[in-house]
Write an enzyme that holds these catalytic residues in place. Structure first.
Site, PDB file in Angstrom:
ATOM      1  N   ASP A  29       0.924  -0.753   0.254  1.00 36.89           N
ATOM      2  CA  ASP A  29       0.187   0.572   0.093  1.00 36.89           C
ATOM      3  C   ASP A  29       0.576   0.941  -0.155  1.00 36.89           C
ATOM      4  OD1 ASP A  29      -2.186   1.117   0.060  1.00 36.89           O
ATOM      5  OD2 ASP A  29      -3.578   0.033   1.577  1.00 36.89           O
TER       6      ASP A  29
ATOM      7  N   GLU B 238       2.555   5.388  -3.437  1.00 38.93           N
ATOM      8  CA  GLU B 238       3.453   6.371  -4.640  1.00 38.93           C
ATOM      9  C   GLU B 238       5.012   7.503  -4.530  1.00 38.93           C
ATOM     10  OE1 GLU B 238      -0.258   5.932  -4.000  1.00 38.93           O
ATOM     11  OE2 GLU B 238       0.341   6.450  -2.180  1.00 38.93           O
TER      12      GLU B 238
ATOM     13  N   ASP C  37      -7.656   4.389  -3.661  1.00 41.95           N
ATOM     14  CA  ASP C  37      -9.327   4.538  -3.086  1.00 41.95           C
ATOM     15  C   ASP C  37     -10.343   5.642  -3.012  1.00 41.95           C
ATOM     16  OD1 ASP C  37      -7.830   2.605  -0.587  1.00 41.95           O
ATOM     17  OD2 ASP C  37      -7.350   4.635   0.332  1.00 41.95           O
TER      18      ASP C  37
END
Length: 791
Positions: free
Chosen positions: A406, A409, A482
């Site tokens: 997760d 980025e 998300d």
């Protein structure tokens, strides 16, 4: 006009060396060109010479290299000065593999220099300094603009000198643009739009632009970039920082060929473990392995197909260390119990670290964190070693089957912040302004490399929220982030996923139902259960099939009003496992794409150019998600084909037409193309169950057809050494015959004999999810070629 003439004169004298005020210059040149007696200023005359695979041109101080890597691949590298050092490109394969070079024909006259390969002709305008790309037959594909195509504006970023770089192109009037990663604007065709390429949650930056004309531009930088086509006849790539204008021009003309060229440059895609093509059960979050075990047992008791359950975040005592909180007991033993149920497990592991963690403390002492962030610097080989040894490596030793990486980025610290943060930092690889988007590649690649070193007999499966060029060579799936649990959220995922597929990355998924709920009690809301059903139907036909969301419960039985529909689609996914796993092999062996926007297969049909809400799932199945509340029908475009068959009824329809298809809640419109051979396995509860079970071959008449049925051990990398098997299937529509070819290859544990039930689909026969009661033929296959006439 002394001031304007001064600007223009200075610009011409210092072409590519002092390219500031490029926009003002371009505006001024237009004005000057319109004035009587004025001529458009341009660069000084270029010096051109042939090289072994292309040409080199010097335009003022700028040096332009054009090299034919392959007959359909041209590399363009331009630097503002001859001494500009080459930049690191970790996403590229070794040049001997990615750009070996091919023979060219070189010609020139006073105005142009031309290189020609078997597929392409590239013309350099000596007077204007611009490039034009044509097919070998002379059909125009793309031109650099002839008004200052390439510019370099000197700047200082993060304490280092660099350039704002840009290149300007003039595309043709009749073409559409795709790819560029994944974005949430709901747009499929990017013609007339501007796209920002900077990593963020739900927004994935992959600088590969694909055209309906059959070419692509791979903008070869990790810098924060804009692709600007607001004026549709001007296409500009502009990057925050870089030492060069660097891009590859790829030609298909078919999009599968373009994707093949791209993966040859940046890496081919490995097979995922077979279980990863089954159903993932996930939510935010399960609080113990006891809870996960109870859920897995209920799936098995109720005979609902399942392959994996996911442990989301906050399992840890301290984020960044492998120690579990008090809810977890004997983790290896609990994982063994799940494996005994044929259930695999994936655990959430972040690159974001708590400053109190031991992992963070080791990294900070060695100065291996991203500056002013709580993230390890994945561009450093030493940091990747430390990260693996302290966190995922220890978890793998416990028996976890996959990692959910997760926040890739990355985000910089808690609370979450992650909007292209590296552009203002220094990294081990270099200036973050030049490497803004590279983190997800080096992060996932580092985990894969260490995984394979520690456990070479277990296929890599990673789930991550971001991606970059070359990341398809990692065993990593990207999910769309998300997103909102609304019809707006669902409808935006479909074009986002299709553009992601056209960015050369074959494995993608979403949070079925969306991550963010529309209100506090979504499960009690019939409208949300309807939305979840429509999303689940769509998710069944994504490359990876996964439910997730911020909901108190997220198992199929939690959606009590629609559970039978959800279970049926789950069963359908598993009946299609022979088809899906064979397509996975085509991804690896042929650079194939499973989730296919219609423009991939009907590129010459302009009606497909803007269709971002339907797609092919492999070569056979046309998928039409229902994206509006309370819908009972939806419009479907059936592209050119001999016929299309309604999956639910077996009824045939003509191609090249738009229809209103029935779409009650339990039925997402699905159509099969004439000439398809659809292998459907027995009803199973996990992907590796009953590998020798009978396979129903549904044949959709009206055209000849072929399909290669692939099998291997389902895990490990022995398939790379030839340990796999392919059974060729060929349908001759004229004489109504099926040829099952001799099996090609073998592997340990392979079923030597198979039973095929052949079904000729028609109205009321061979329709729907369940096995067809009466087959048109039953064939006992023993690995040798057999041909059967079927009536």
């Amino acid at each position: 006009m002394p001031r304007l003439e001064g600007i223009l004169g200075s610009r011409c004298d210092q072409w590519a060396a002092l390219p500031a005020l490029a926009l003002l210059f371009a505006t001024a040149t237009v004005a000057a060109a319109r004035m009587p007696g004025q001529t458009m200023p341009g660069p000084p005359p270029a010096r051109v010479e042939q090289t072994s695979h292309g040409l080199r041109a010097t335009v003022g101080k700028e040096v332009l290299e054009v090299a034919a890597c392959a007959d359909s691949v041209i590399h363009i590298l331009a630097t503002p000065e001859p001494s500009t050092p080459a930049a690191d490109r970790p996403w590229m394969m070794d040049a001997r593999e990615s750009c070996p070079g091919v023979p060219i024909a070189f010609t020139r006259d006073e105005r142009t220099a031309v290189i020609k390969t078997a597929q392409l002709r590239v013309t350099f305008n000596i007077e204007r300094g611009s490039l034009s790309f044509y097919t070998a037959d002379g059909d125009p594909l793309l031109n650099e603009g002839d008004r200052v195509p390439r510019t370099y504006e000197p700047v200082e970023l993060n304490g280092e000198p660099t350039y704002h770089v840009a290149d300007r192109f003039t595309p043709t009037m009749a073409e559409a643009f795709y790819g560029l990663g994944q974005h949430q604007g709901g747009m499929f065709n990017y013609r007339g739009a501007t796209v920002e390429l900077g990593q963020n949650n739900t927004d994935v930056a992959i600088p590969l632009l694909v055209s309906s004309k059959g070419y692509a531009v791979m903008w070869n930088t990790a810098a924060f970039t804009y692709v600007d086509n607001r004026f549709p006849l001007e296409l500009t790539f502009s990057s925050l920082a870089g030492k060069s204008v660097d891009y590859y021009f790829l030609y298909g003309p078919e999009m599968d060929s373009v994707i093949h060229q791209y993966r040859t440059l940046t890496g081919h895609t490995p097979m995922l473990p077979k279980w990863a093509y089954g159903f993932f059960q996930s939510k935010d979050r399960y609080v113990s392995l006891d809870e996960i075990r109870d859920i897995a047992q209920r799936y098995r008791q109720e005979h609902i197909p399942l392959d994996a359950v996911v442990q989301d975040w906050f399992w840890w005592k301290t984020e960044g260390d492998p120690a579990f909180n008090a809810n977890y007991h004997d983790v290896p033993k609990e994982l063994e119990a799940l494996h005994a149920l044929n259930v695999h497990t994936m655990i959430s592991v972040w690159g974001l670290l708590d400053p109190d963690s031991e992992t963070y403390k080791v990294l900070v002492l060695k100065h291996l964190l991203v500056p002013n962030a709580h993230v390890y610097d994945a561009s450093s080989p030493e940091a990747r070693d430390i990260y693996w040894e302290h966190l995922p490596g220890k978890l793998m030793a416990q028996g976890w089957d996959a990692f959910w990486l997760d926040s890739a980025e990355p985000e910089e610290y808690w609370p979450h912040m992650g909007d292209a943060i590296l552009r203002s930092r220094q990294m081990a690889i270099g200036n973050g302004a030049e490497f803004t988007n590279v983190f997800p590649l080096v992060h996932t690649l580092g985990v894969q490399d260490h995984w394979k070193a520690q456990n070479p007999d277990k296929r890599v499966f990673l789930l991550t929220r971001s991606a970059f060029l070359g990341q398809q060579r990692v065993g990593a799936t990207v999910w769309s982030g998300d997103v909102y649990g609304t019809y707006w959220g669902l409808s935006h995922q479909v074009p986002a996923g299709l553009n992601f597929a056209l960015s050369g990355y074959p494995y993608w998924t979403t949070d079925i139902g969306g991550y963010w709920p529309p209100h506090e009690n979504p499960l009690g809301d019939p409208a949300f259960q309807e939305l979840y059903t429509r999303w689940f139907e769509y998710g069944t036909f994504c490359p990876i099939f996964r439910t997730h969301g911020h909901r108190p419960h997220n198992e199929l039985w939690s959606f009590d009003k629609v559970e039978p529909i959800l279970v049926n689609y789950d069963r359908l996914r598993y009946r299609l496992m022979p088809y899906i796993y064979s397509l996975a092999w085509k991804v690896t062996s042929d650079d194939y794409t499973i989730q296919r926007p219609l423009v991939m297969d009907w590129r010459a049909d302009p009606k497909t150019w803007n269709l971002g809400d339907e797609f092919m799932f492999g070569p056979a199945i046309l998928v039409n998600p229902v994206l509006k509340a309370n819908a009972t029908r939806r419009s479907v475009y059936l592209p050119a084909a001999a016929a299309w068959y309604d999956f639910w009824t077996g009824k045939s329809l003509n191609g090249s037409q738009e229809i209103e298809a029935d779409a009650p809640l339990e039925r997402m419109p699905l159509f099969l193309r004439a000439g398809s051979i659809l292998p459907m396995g027995p009803q199973i509860e996990y992907a590796a169950e009953d590998p020798a079970g009978p396979i129903e071959l549904r044949i959709y008449r009206g055209a000849d057809g072929k399909f290669d049925l692939y099998e291997d051990a389902g895990d490990g990398y022995a398939y790379e050494k030839g340990q796999h098997a392919v059974i060729p299937l060929r349908w001759d529509d004229h004489d109504s015959s099926l040829l099952i070819g001799a099996r090609e290859g073998s592997f340990p544990g392979m079923a030597e004999n198979r039973k095929f039930r052949v079904v000729l689909v028609r109205d009321g026969h061979g329709e729907g999810i369940d096995a067809t009661g009466t087959a048109n033929a039953e064939i006992a296959y023993k690995g040798k070629e057999i041909k059967v006439i079927i009536r």
